[in-house]
Design an enzyme around this catalytic site. Structure first.
Site, mmCIF file in Angstrom:
data_model
loop_
_atom_site.group_PDB
_atom_site.id
_atom_site.type_symbol
_atom_site.label_atom_id
_atom_site.label_comp_id
_atom_site.label_asym_id
_atom_site.label_seq_id
_atom_site.Cartn_x
_atom_site.Cartn_y
_atom_site.Cartn_z
ATOM 1 N N LYS A 1 0.866 -1.189 0.000
ATOM 2 C CA LYS A 1 0.000 0.000 0.000
ATOM 3 C C LYS A 1 0.898 1.234 0.000
ATOM 4 O O LYS A 1 1.558 1.550 0.985
ATOM 5 C CB LYS A 1 -0.911 0.006 1.227
ATOM 6 C CG LYS A 1 -1.912 1.157 1.207
ATOM 7 C CD LYS A 1 -2.930 1.019 2.327
ATOM 8 C CE LYS A 1 -4.120 1.958 2.142
ATOM 9 N NZ LYS A 1 -3.796 3.363 2.054
ATOM 10 N N ARG B 1 -4.042 8.792 -5.421
ATOM 11 C CA ARG B 1 -4.622 7.952 -6.458
ATOM 12 C C ARG B 1 -4.603 8.688 -7.788
ATOM 13 O O ARG B 1 -4.941 9.879 -7.847
ATOM 14 C CB ARG B 1 -6.076 7.665 -6.053
ATOM 15 C CG ARG B 1 -6.797 6.618 -6.876
ATOM 16 C CD ARG B 1 -6.482 5.269 -6.320
ATOM 17 N NE ARG B 1 -7.272 4.218 -6.933
ATOM 18 C CZ ARG B 1 -8.290 3.607 -6.338
ATOM 19 N NH1 ARG B 1 -8.653 3.952 -5.116
ATOM 20 N NH2 ARG B 1 -8.935 2.640 -6.943
ATOM 21 N N ARG C 1 -8.733 11.021 -7.487
ATOM 22 C CA ARG C 1 -9.807 10.243 -6.875
ATOM 23 C C ARG C 1 -11.068 11.104 -6.720
ATOM 24 O O ARG C 1 -12.179 10.614 -6.681
ATOM 25 C CB ARG C 1 -9.255 9.787 -5.520
ATOM 26 C CG ARG C 1 -10.159 9.083 -4.643
ATOM 27 C CD ARG C 1 -9.407 8.936 -3.328
ATOM 28 N NE ARG C 1 -10.328 8.513 -2.313
ATOM 29 C CZ ARG C 1 -10.198 7.373 -1.655
ATOM 30 N NH1 ARG C 1 -9.210 6.561 -1.878
ATOM 31 N NH2 ARG C 1 -11.070 7.060 -0.728
ATOM 32 N N GLU D 1 -1.351 4.380 -7.952
ATOM 33 C CA GLU D 1 -1.014 5.317 -6.880
ATOM 34 C C GLU D 1 0.316 5.984 -7.236
ATOM 35 O O GLU D 1 1.289 5.310 -7.568
ATOM 36 C CB GLU D 1 -0.878 4.534 -5.556
ATOM 37 C CG GLU D 1 -0.630 5.366 -4.345
ATOM 38 C CD GLU D 1 -1.914 5.869 -3.656
ATOM 39 O OE1 GLU D 1 -3.022 5.687 -4.214
ATOM 40 O OE2 GLU D 1 -1.792 6.444 -2.567
ATOM 41 N N PHE E 1 -1.941 -0.524 -10.498
ATOM 42 C CA PHE E 1 -2.392 -1.805 -9.950
ATOM 43 C C PHE E 1 -3.622 -2.372 -10.651
ATOM 44 O O PHE E 1 -4.079 -3.460 -10.318
ATOM 45 C CB PHE E 1 -2.613 -1.727 -8.433
ATOM 46 C CG PHE E 1 -3.373 -0.526 -7.945
ATOM 47 C CD1 PHE E 1 -4.726 -0.414 -8.154
ATOM 48 C CD2 PHE E 1 -2.704 0.495 -7.261
ATOM 49 C CE1 PHE E 1 -5.428 0.681 -7.693
ATOM 50 C CE2 PHE E 1 -3.401 1.607 -6.797
ATOM 51 C CZ PHE E 1 -4.765 1.698 -7.019
ATOM 52 N N LYS F 1 -7.671 -3.314 3.247
ATOM 53 C CA LYS F 1 -6.365 -2.757 3.618
ATOM 54 C C LYS F 1 -5.922 -3.283 4.981
ATOM 55 O O LYS F 1 -6.744 -3.522 5.855
ATOM 56 C CB LYS F 1 -6.386 -1.240 3.561
ATOM 57 C CG LYS F 1 -7.446 -0.582 4.362
ATOM 58 C CD LYS F 1 -7.519 0.901 4.031
ATOM 59 C CE LYS F 1 -8.812 1.458 4.587
ATOM 60 N NZ LYS F 1 -9.050 2.840 4.341
HETATM 61 P P1 AMP Z 1 -7.710 4.497 2.097
HETATM 62 O O1 AMP Z 1 -7.458 5.793 1.392
HETATM 63 O O2 AMP Z 1 -7.105 4.449 3.457
HETATM 64 O O3 AMP Z 1 -9.173 4.115 2.030
HETATM 65 O O4 AMP Z 1 -6.940 3.334 1.288
HETATM 66 C C1 AMP Z 1 -7.189 3.008 -0.056
HETATM 67 C C2 AMP Z 1 -6.243 3.776 -0.932
HETATM 68 O O5 AMP Z 1 -4.948 3.203 -0.911
HETATM 69 C C3 AMP Z 1 -6.582 3.772 -2.384
HETATM 70 O O6 AMP Z 1 -7.565 4.738 -2.683
HETATM 71 C C4 AMP Z 1 -5.257 4.088 -3.054
HETATM 72 O O7 AMP Z 1 -5.127 5.490 -3.191
HETATM 73 C C5 AMP Z 1 -4.222 3.620 -2.058
HETATM 74 N N1 AMP Z 1 -3.374 2.497 -2.511
HETATM 75 C C6 AMP Z 1 -2.049 2.401 -2.337
HETATM 76 N N2 AMP Z 1 -1.563 1.252 -2.826
HETATM 77 C C7 AMP Z 1 -2.605 0.565 -3.343
HETATM 78 C C8 AMP Z 1 -2.751 -0.694 -3.992
HETATM 79 N N3 AMP Z 1 -1.707 -1.524 -4.196
HETATM 80 N N4 AMP Z 1 -3.998 -1.051 -4.407
HETATM 81 C C9 AMP Z 1 -5.067 -0.259 -4.179
HETATM 82 N N5 AMP Z 1 -4.985 0.944 -3.563
HETATM 83 C C10 AMP Z 1 -3.770 1.358 -3.152
#
Ligand code: AMP
Length: 595
Positions: free
Chosen positions: A246, A251, A285, A319, A359, A440
């Site tokens: 991650k 995004r 995003r 990302e 990804f 996540k």
């Molecule tokens: P969150 O913003 O905490 O909801 O986490 C999801 C976000 O992680 C996504 O919207 C992406 O911007 C980010 N992200 C980073 N690495 C990845 C990955 N390998 N696959 C999907 N999302 C990722």
């Protein structure tokens, strides 16, 4: 439709705060709209001329609109300013100054085209031309529309609803209820242009809506990740899955098409030079068009087209993260985010070079891939992404046990990353949805509160003591309730910010302050802030735990204990953490699992 009739609907919308009433009024308005005008009507009720990703903006400040009023009514500027100070609203000012003259009943389409012409004025002397054209409308248009005409160019037509309510209204228009909304929303998630969706629905009905395909140039709503607290729970939920690092950046959705952009698309892709060049567009995003901010990523996408002759078109999801080419280390989020800027792009892109970890692939050579299983999309992606200096394939490992997953997690943490995103092997790409296709697994999951919460800043309280100098002593934040389309309070935050962050917060708040509590806010009156902000600023909040509260309105009375600001987030307010998610986090915290 004539502008007097349209204004009548706007008046009705302005008067009510009840969601069902708003939906019914909109449904009636959309029913009476012709197929040629329905898209424009959708944009106008939202105070816009096109979806925000088209980048069509008025670029007019309040004081320019005041000057335009003075020109229209042949009044000294001081008189206009005085009236504005008295009413506090451009719309009321315009109405008061115009006097009794009724004006012409233009059609909505005519008004739309006049406004578009104003917004599209560019180059030397454009401000003056905008001002004169707007003055013409102030003078000529029927009085019923005047209030709205003054508010639209400065982004102040706020009738208290978003595209989501329009989706409900479209359903309502056909069935007198919201039953068609899920299907219409699915189409909107694939092509996030409300005008287009309304037009297709009006002319081709549900059949047409179900056939809507992704298209390079129109962003797809990003899929989002759920959260689970432990490796064991993740394995239990997903079974054998793909674990990916991650990355803590932002995004990006990259659109590539060997064919040049369509005409409507050219305005915001100035970087692309002549219109005979292939289309390359980057969306955030938030569905903003951020192409111009990332010349290096555009170059990377171009290189891909050059190197890969079988590639015609693609929509890539990834990302972007800053990195140091010498040490080969990733940069912290605070550094990466400096790349999101409108000025000084060249200098900062050298200081903070980006890599984009791709990804997913959502569209390839004319075909939408959203319904294909992830494993298949990944194979296509591997073929598309030939060696590229900027666009990199996200590493991935298939894991089948909690132990393996933990090992991957430790590896990611050692690399300075946030953790992992675990993905179901055969899941479709569900645009706009947050579900267990992606989960996540983050570092902060080990603390008592399993994750941070993304909140909307609803207003602030003036400071006392040391902070009086900043004019802000605390701020009120809330989460999103998608059922009711409201923002409900969850914390009042008064500590934990550096002096610089307080100043930044005050500045951001003042840019979006409004004179009254926005219709969509549910706030206990004892918590009413001194200054209200419209829902725009999203902040990531860390807290120790979620507790019950007699005063906060979130999830029937939940609040954050020891809340502190982690960072400003680049998200839509509707993308803030939702009631359902907070309830789930509360359950995880109290029971250690979801019930
Ligand atoms: P969150 O913003 O905490 O909801 O986490 C999801 C976000 O992680 C996504 O919207 C992406 O911007 C980010 N992200 C980073 N690495 C990845 C990955 N390998 N696959 C999907 N999302 C990722």
């Amino acid at each position: 439709m004539k502008i007097t009739k349209f204004s009548h609907y706007l008046d009705k919308l302005e008067k009510t705060t009840l969601r069902n009433e708003i939906t019914a009024i909109l449904a009636d308005l959309l029913k009476k709209s012709s197929p040629e005008e329905i898209d424009k009507i959708c944009y106008l009720v939202l105070g816009e001329l096109a979806p925000s990703f088209r980048g069509i903006e008025f670029n007019l400040e309040e004081k320019m609109v005041l000057r335009s009023l003075s020109l229209a009514f042949n009044l000294p500027p001081e008189k206009v300013t005085e009236k504005f100070k008295e009413t506090g609203d451009l719309g009321e000012t315009a109405l008061a100054l115009r006097g009794k003259t009724k004006g012409k009943d233009f059609s909505v389409q005519e008004i739309y085209h006049h406004l578009l012409e104003i917004a599209l004025e560019e180059g030397e002397g454009s401000q003056e031309r905008k001002l004169r054209k707007l003055a013409f409308l102030f003078k000529e248009v029927d009085k019923s529309f005047l209030k709205y005409l003054a508010r639209i160019p400065v982004g102040k037509l706020r009738l208290g609803f978003s595209e989501i309510t329009i989706l409900d209204a479209l359903s309502w228009m056909k069935t007198q209820d919201k039953s068609l909304r899920p299907k219409i929303e699915r189409a909107f998630n694939i092509a996030a242009d409300i005008g287009l969706i309304a037009k297709v629905f009006k002319t081709k009905g549900l059949r047409g809506i179900e056939k809507i395909q992704a298209k390079p140039g129109t962003p797809i709503l990003a899929a989002r990740a759920e959260r689970l607290p432990t490796a064991e729970k993740i394995m239990e939920k997903l079974g054998t899955c793909f674990a990916e690092p991650k990355f803590d950046g932002f995004r990006v959705q990259i659109h590539i098409d060997r064919r040049p952009p369509e005409k409507t698309f050219q305005k915001q892709t100035t970087l692309l030079g002549s219109s005979s060049e292939p289309l390359v567009a980057i969306f955030s995003r938030n569905l903003e068009n951020i192409t111009d901010m990332f010349p290096d990523v555009v170059k990377g996408a171009r290189a891909l087209l050059q190197k890969n002759s079988s590639l015609q078109s693609a929509i890539l999801d990834g990302e972007a993260i800053g990195y140091n080419p010498k040490t080969k280390k990733f940069l912290p989020f605070q550094k990466t985010v400096q790349r999101k800027r409108k000025y000084d792009i060249g200098r900062v892109s050298k200081e903070v070079p980006l890599l984009v970890f791709v990804f997913d692939i959502l569209f390839h050579n004319g075909k939408t891939l959203l319904k294909e299983p992830f494993s298949k999309r990944r194979k296509i992606l591997e073929k598309v992404l030939v060696a590229n200096p900027v666009l990199k394939l996200t590493p991935q490992k298939k894991v089948s046990s909690a132990q393996e997953l933990k090992k991957e997690f430790q590896k990611a943490i050692k690399q300075g990353l946030e953790g992992l995103v675990c993905k179901k092997i055969n899941a479709v790409y569900q645009a706009g949805a947050r579900n267990f296709n992606w989960v996540k697994y983050k570092k902060s999951m080990e603390s008592k509160l399993v994750d941070t919460i993304d909140c909307v800043v609803m207003g602030y309280y003036r400071g006392r003591g040391k902070r009086a100098g900043f004019g802000i002593g605390a701020f009120l934040v809330g989460i999103y309730n998608p059922q009711k389309e409201t923002f409900d309070t969850i914390a009042k935050i008064g500590t934990g910010l550096s002096d610089k962050q307080w100043q930044q917060m005050r500045k951001k708040c003042d840019q979006v302050k409004v004179s009254e509590k926005p219709k969509s806010y549910r706030v206990n009156k004892n918590l009413a802030p001194d200054v209200w902000c419209r829902p725009q600023i999203v902040v990531e909040i860390q807290a120790d735990e979620i507790t019950k509260s007699p005063i906060h309105t979130a999830a029937g009375g939940l609040a954050l204990r020891f809340p502190r600001l982690k960072r400003f987030r680049d998200k839509l307010p509707e993308d803030a953490t939702t009631t359902k998610e907070v309830l789930e986090m509360y359950q995880i915290q109290t029971n250690g699992s979801r019930s």
